[in-house]
Motif scaffolding. Structure first.
Motif, PDB file in Angstrom:
ATOM      1  N   GLU A 271      62.876  -4.446  67.909  1.00  0.00           N
ATOM      2  CA  GLU A 271      64.628  -5.783  68.565  1.00  0.00           C
ATOM      3  C   GLU A 271      65.524  -5.649  67.518  1.00  0.00           C
ATOM      4  N   ALA A 272      64.691  -5.359  65.998  1.00  0.00           N
ATOM      5  CA  ALA A 272      66.498  -5.994  65.637  1.00  0.00           C
ATOM      6  C   ALA A 272      67.000  -5.063  64.908  1.00  0.00           C
ATOM      7  N   PHE A 273      66.527  -4.166  65.116  1.00  0.00           N
ATOM      8  CA  PHE A 273      66.706  -2.439  65.279  1.00  0.00           C
ATOM      9  C   PHE A 273      68.071  -1.894  65.990  1.00  0.00           C
ATOM     10  N   LYS A 274      67.759  -2.268  66.802  1.00  0.00           N
ATOM     11  CA  LYS A 274      68.132  -2.283  68.647  1.00  0.00           C
ATOM     12  C   LYS A 274      69.160  -3.493  68.212  1.00  0.00           C
ATOM     13  N   ALA A 275      69.571  -4.305  68.119  1.00  0.00           N
ATOM     14  CA  ALA A 275      70.256  -5.610  67.716  1.00  0.00           C
ATOM     15  C   ALA A 275      71.358  -4.993  66.770  1.00  0.00           C
ATOM     16  N   VAL A 276      70.993  -4.362  65.452  1.00  0.00           N
ATOM     17  CA  VAL A 276      71.595  -4.027  64.661  1.00  0.00           C
ATOM     18  C   VAL A 276      72.713  -2.858  65.109  1.00  0.00           C
ATOM     19  N   HIS A 277      72.006  -1.901  65.474  1.00  0.00           N
ATOM     20  CA  HIS A 277      72.892  -0.382  66.154  1.00  0.00           C
ATOM     21  C   HIS A 277      73.396  -0.610  66.657  1.00  0.00           C
ATOM     22  N   THR A 278      73.597  -1.758  67.833  1.00  0.00           N
ATOM     23  CA  THR A 278      74.868  -2.060  68.987  1.00  0.00           C
ATOM     24  C   THR A 278      75.209  -3.610  68.026  1.00  0.00           C
ATOM     25  N   LEU A 279      75.333  -3.859  67.225  1.00  0.00           N
ATOM     26  CA  LEU A 279      76.700  -5.215  66.020  1.00  0.00           C
ATOM     27  C   LEU A 279      77.246  -3.512  65.796  1.00  0.00           C
ATOM     28  N   LYS A 280      76.970  -2.345  65.017  1.00  0.00           N
ATOM     29  CA  LYS A 280      77.268  -1.556  64.372  1.00  0.00           C
ATOM     30  C   LYS A 280      78.124  -0.936  65.066  1.00  0.00           C
TER      31      LYS A 280
ATOM     32  N   PHE B 145      82.742  -6.069  57.671  1.00  0.00           N
ATOM     33  CA  PHE B 145      80.823  -5.559  57.242  1.00  0.00           C
ATOM     34  C   PHE B 145      80.188  -4.688  57.758  1.00  0.00           C
ATOM     35  N   ILE B 146      80.590  -3.888  57.825  1.00  0.00           N
ATOM     36  CA  ILE B 146      80.365  -3.080  58.173  1.00  0.00           C
ATOM     37  C   ILE B 146      79.614  -2.117  57.699  1.00  0.00           C
ATOM     38  N   THR B 147      79.638  -1.953  56.188  1.00  0.00           N
ATOM     39  CA  THR B 147      78.767  -1.397  55.179  1.00  0.00           C
ATOM     40  C   THR B 147      77.350  -2.166  54.771  1.00  0.00           C
ATOM     41  N   PRO B 148      77.231  -3.431  54.735  1.00  0.00           N
ATOM     42  CA  PRO B 148      76.086  -3.971  55.131  1.00  0.00           C
ATOM     43  C   PRO B 148      75.400  -4.218  56.728  1.00  0.00           C
ATOM     44  N   VAL B 149      75.834  -3.952  57.955  1.00  0.00           N
ATOM     45  CA  VAL B 149      75.570  -3.229  58.850  1.00  0.00           C
ATOM     46  C   VAL B 149      74.997  -2.203  58.543  1.00  0.00           C
ATOM     47  N   CYS B 150      75.725  -1.081  58.465  1.00  0.00           N
ATOM     48  CA  CYS B 150      74.856   0.639  57.955  1.00  0.00           C
ATOM     49  C   CYS B 150      73.677  -0.089  57.645  1.00  0.00           C
ATOM     50  N   GLU B 151      73.744  -0.441  56.459  1.00  0.00           N
ATOM     51  CA  GLU B 151      72.413  -0.329  55.591  1.00  0.00           C
ATOM     52  C   GLU B 151      71.429  -1.146  56.292  1.00  0.00           C
ATOM     53  N   LEU B 152      71.751  -2.029  56.741  1.00  0.00           N
ATOM     54  CA  LEU B 152      70.842  -3.063  57.582  1.00  0.00           C
ATOM     55  C   LEU B 152      69.929  -1.982  58.737  1.00  0.00           C
TER      56      LEU B 152
ATOM     57  N   GLU C 270      70.029   1.285  58.999  1.00  0.00           N
ATOM     58  CA  GLU C 270      68.870   2.336  57.608  1.00  0.00           C
ATOM     59  C   GLU C 270      67.799   1.791  57.640  1.00  0.00           C
ATOM     60  N   ILE C 271      67.734   0.375  57.510  1.00  0.00           N
ATOM     61  CA  ILE C 271      66.270   0.001  56.798  1.00  0.00           C
ATOM     62  C   ILE C 271      65.578  -0.391  57.864  1.00  0.00           C
ATOM     63  N   LEU C 272      66.099  -0.488  58.571  1.00  0.00           N
ATOM     64  CA  LEU C 272      65.310  -1.429  60.265  1.00  0.00           C
ATOM     65  C   LEU C 272      65.088   0.347  60.500  1.00  0.00           C
ATOM     66  N   ARG C 273      65.720   0.713  60.699  1.00  0.00           N
ATOM     67  CA  ARG C 273      65.206   2.048  61.266  1.00  0.00           C
ATOM     68  C   ARG C 273      64.263   2.858  60.855  1.00  0.00           C
ATOM     69  N   ALA C 274      63.894   2.201  59.438  1.00  0.00           N
ATOM     70  CA  ALA C 274      62.872   3.242  58.850  1.00  0.00           C
ATOM     71  C   ALA C 274      61.559   2.031  59.204  1.00  0.00           C
ATOM     72  N   GLY C 275      61.515   0.803  59.979  1.00  0.00           N
ATOM     73  CA  GLY C 275      60.735   0.274  60.551  1.00  0.00           C
ATOM     74  C   GLY C 275      60.230  -0.653  59.309  1.00  0.00           C
TER      75      GLY C 275
END
Length: 119
Positions: free
Chosen positions: A57-66, A77-84, A86-91
């Protein structure tokens, strides 16, 4: 659009040339969509789900924010949003705190600007 509002957005990190092109030069339309960002719940959801340790669910939220951030030219803030993302996408949640701690103050500063000019 108020010149002060535009200046603060640019200072915060909005890519003005990009967004001006995206919105076909219509600064009033840019303002309208920037103010709609005040109603976006993705950051609140991200905060909640990270706190709960709910990676999917955190991935869905950050992906929407991205996505919203990219569409509005929110380079501040887009760089750390993108980096987060990818962290969450990897589970994983490894290293999320550093990225979140880069995102949150920038997000809060943007919200303060939007609230200041939202009349």
């Amino acid at each position: 659009m108020d010149a002060g509002f535009k200046a603060e957005l640019i200072e915060w990190g909005v890519d003005w040339d990009e967004i001006l092109d995206r919105f076909m030069g219509n600064e009033d339309l840019i303002a309208k969509f920037m103010f709609k960002f005040l109603n976006d719940q993705s950051m609140n959801d991200l905060t909640r789900y990270l706190g709960e340790g709910n990676v999917s669910e955190a991935f869905k939220a950050v992906h929407t924010l991205k996505g919203v951030g990219a569409n509005l030219g929110l380079k501040g803030f887009i760089t750390p949003v993108c980096e987060l993302t990818e962290i969450l996408r990897a589970g994983s949640m490894d290293g999320y705190e550093e990225k979140y701690n880069q995102i949150k103050p920038k997000y809060d500063a943007l919200i303060a600007i939007l609230q200041k000019y939202n009349t």
